[in-house]
Design an enzyme around this catalytic site. Structure first.
Site, PDB file in Angstrom:
ATOM      1  N   LYS A 195      27.416  26.520  -5.737  1.00  0.00           N
ATOM      2  CA  LYS A 195      28.084  26.328  -7.027  1.00  0.00           C
ATOM      3  C   LYS A 195      28.153  27.647  -7.791  1.00  0.00           C
ATOM      4  CE  LYS A 195      25.160  23.191  -8.168  1.00  0.00           C
ATOM      5  NZ  LYS A 195      24.394  22.066  -8.707  1.00  0.00           N
ATOM      6  N   GLY A 224      23.581  17.830 -17.047  1.00  0.00           N
ATOM      7  CA  GLY A 224      23.822  16.885 -15.968  1.00  0.00           C
ATOM      8  C   GLY A 224      24.988  17.224 -15.052  1.00  0.00           C
ATOM      9  N   GLY A 283      25.153  19.371 -12.582  1.00  0.00           N
ATOM     10  CA  GLY A 283      24.720  19.485 -11.187  1.00  0.00           C
ATOM     11  C   GLY A 283      24.531  18.121 -10.551  1.00  0.00           C
ATOM     12  N   CYS A 284      23.860  17.217 -11.270  1.00  0.00           N
ATOM     13  CA  CYS A 284      23.633  15.852 -10.771  1.00  0.00           C
ATOM     14  C   CYS A 284      24.965  15.160 -10.541  1.00  0.00           C
ATOM     15  CB  CYS A 284      22.842  15.017 -11.789  1.00  0.00           C
ATOM     16  SG  CYS A 284      21.277  15.722 -12.288  1.00  0.00           S
TER      17      CYS A 284
END
Length: 269
Positions: A174, A208, A210-211
């Site tokens: 990422k 949040g 990434g989740c």
């Protein structure tokens, strides 16, 4: 046909990250979501106020209960907290022969605080990476896992190769922690690299992400999509979720899990 996805991760009381973000994402992408909670956190947009890991038996029982009655088509791991939990989760994955496994190596909180102890990082490398169908590290996490400095896109590719050598089938690097106005996310499948470029969105409401990104990949894999298709949808999903901010909380607000469908509706007219 109802596709099912399991998230093995921490609970975020603020609802922006962890299993809450995962379940919302699965739901939005029409996949039935299930969870095995590894730790309960007290947190909000301002930060984490407490972390309460669950007993190993509780984590194991949750995984067993899901496995025997609602076998998942894909599995995602988030905050695993300790080496004992990582070893248990890896053991159970082997036991149930779960192969479509997305590992989001949650190690460093948005504010830079480490979420994994050193021995847990080693357990992750040894036990979980070889089981990962997809690994979704951000740049700081990739630095920890590969033990190298990553500044350029070339170094990101180098790190992806290293992670692949550790047993990971597909690495999605990422680009959110990179420099500059353009985000570059890179997928490495062991043979070639694919890149997604997007404009960096100027916002602090990224709690949040990434989740949510990893959960979107998991949902698509649960439906039998290829890794390329899964990352492509996840990329669009997270872009919409960050762009159409909810403006809630007084710190790093959560992303908007509804946004993707709103934006897809518009583009189909």
């Amino acid at each position: 046909m109802v596709y099912k996805a399991l998230t093995i991760a921490g609970s975020d009381s603020g609802g922006g990250a962890g299993i809450q973000a995962d379940l919302k994402t699965f739901h939005q992408l029409h996949v039935f979501g299930m969870s095995a909670i590894t730790a309960v956190t007290a947190q909000n947009t301002l930060g984490v106020q407490g972390v309460y890991p669950l007993p190993l038996e509780a984590i194991e029982k949750q995984m067993d209960s899901v496995a025997v009655d609602l076998p998942p088509d894909a599995v995602k791991t988030g905050m695993l907290f300790s080496n004992e939990i990582i070893e248990l989760v890896a053991h159970k994955m082997k036991q149930y022969k779960w192969t479509r496994v997305v590992v989001d190596p949650v190690m460093i909180a948005k504010g830079g605080a480490p979420l994994l102890k050193q021995e847990a990082v080693e357990a992750l490398q040894r036990h979980l990476l070889p089981l990962a169908y997809v690994l979704t590290p951000n740049i700081p996490e990739a630095e920890v896992l590969t033990n190298m400095r990553i500044e350029t896109v070339e170094e990101r590719k180098e790190a992806a190769k290293k992670l692949h050598d550790m047993g990971v089938r597909h690495v999605v690097m990422k680009g959110g922690h990179g420099e500059g106005n353009e985000l570059v996310d890179i997928l490495y499948d062991g043979e070639q690299f694919y890149e997604w470029k997007s404009k960096r969105i100027d916002t602090k409401h990224t709690h949040g992400t990434g989740c949510t990104f990893a959960a979107a990949i998991t949902a698509q894999l649960a439906k039998g999509k290829t890794i390329y298709e899964a990352v492509d949808v996840a990329k669009r999903f997270i872009h919409a979720a960050v762009e159409q901010t909810l403006q809630i909380g007084s710190g790093h607000g959560p992303t908007n899990h509804w946004a993707f469908h709103e934006s897809e509706k518009c583009s189909h007219h």
